[in-house]
Design a protein around this motif. Structure first.
Motif, short mmCIF file in Angstrom:
data_model
loop_
_atom_site.label_atom_id
_atom_site.label_comp_id
_atom_site.label_asym_id
_atom_site.label_seq_id
_atom_site.Cartn_x
_atom_site.Cartn_y
_atom_site.Cartn_z
N VAL A 74 0.82 -1.21 0.00
CA VAL A 74 0.00 0.00 0.00
C VAL A 74 0.86 1.26 0.00
N LEU A 75 1.93 1.29 0.75
CA LEU A 75 2.74 2.50 0.86
C LEU A 75 3.68 2.71 -0.32
N GLY A 76 3.90 1.70 -1.13
CA GLY A 76 4.86 1.82 -2.22
C GLY A 76 4.53 2.91 -3.21
N ASP A 77 3.32 2.96 -3.68
CA ASP A 77 2.88 3.96 -4.66
C ASP A 77 1.60 4.63 -4.17
N LEU A 78 1.62 5.13 -2.96
CA LEU A 78 0.40 5.66 -2.35
C LEU A 78 -0.11 6.93 -3.04
N LEU A 79 0.76 7.91 -3.29
CA LEU A 79 0.32 9.16 -3.91
C LEU A 79 -0.24 8.97 -5.32
N PRO A 80 0.42 8.21 -6.21
CA PRO A 80 -0.18 8.00 -7.52
C PRO A 80 -1.50 7.24 -7.47
N ALA A 81 -1.61 6.31 -6.53
CA ALA A 81 -2.86 5.57 -6.40
C ALA A 81 -3.98 6.48 -5.92
N LEU A 82 -3.70 7.31 -4.93
CA LEU A 82 -4.71 8.25 -4.44
C LEU A 82 -5.07 9.29 -5.48
#
Length: 166
Positions: free
Chosen positions: A99-107
């Motif tokens: 979850v924390l790996g690509d959090l900003l692009p996912a959000l």
């Protein structure tokens, strides 16, 4: 997976451009906010106060902006962006932390896609969509900020692919 990395970057930047530069056509409350005084559906300014540099720039952007205002394009872009944003929660670039790996692009993908889907379904609804007032203020009033967040998240994700949270 590199395919979702590329899709995430591309869709975040596209969603950002649609949310920042394209006119909202979802309902009367939105069209009054995003249309100009002379009836033109394209923005005369980026933030409402600063005019675009010149009319020549506006003429060069007109075909691109009209493509961004297509409702089918918005529906597909919003749906695919939300799907890729959801998948990016669980697949990071280097298979590190889920979850924390690509959090900003996912959000960014989830937020941008939800704004586009809200605009599409609100325009198609006969009575308008009823959502809580604070959420509507964020989706309708903050669409330019969400668009800027999508563009920044996509570009940072492209430049720094292995940084945690990006």
């Amino acid at each position: 997976m590199l395919q979702f990395y590329f899709l995430s970057v591309l869709l975040n930047v596209l969603c950002g451009f649609v949310l920042v530069y394209a006119a909202a056509k979802s309902s009367a409350r939105n069209s009054a906010m995003y249309s100009s005084d002379d009836g033109d559906d394209f923005f005369n300014s980026i933030d409402g106060d600063t005019p675009l540099p010149d009319s020549e720039t506006d003429e060069r952007l007109r075909p691109f902006l009209s493509f961004l205002n297509d409702s089918t394009f918005r529906l597909v872009l919003g749906s695919v962006s939300m799907l890729v944003g959801f998948i990016k929660l669980f697949y990071s670039v280097r298979n590190d932390i889920a979850v924390l790996g690509d959090l900003l692009p996912a959000l960014a993908g989830l937020c941008g896609g939800s704004c586009l889907l809200f605009d599409y379904f609100d325009a198609r609804s006969e009575f308008g969509l009823s959502i809580p007032e604070p959420l509507e203020n964020v989706i309708v009033g903050g669409r330019r900020y969400i668009g800027l967040f999508c563009i920044v998240a996509g570009l940072l994700h492209f430049i720094f692919p292995k940084v945690i949270l990006l």
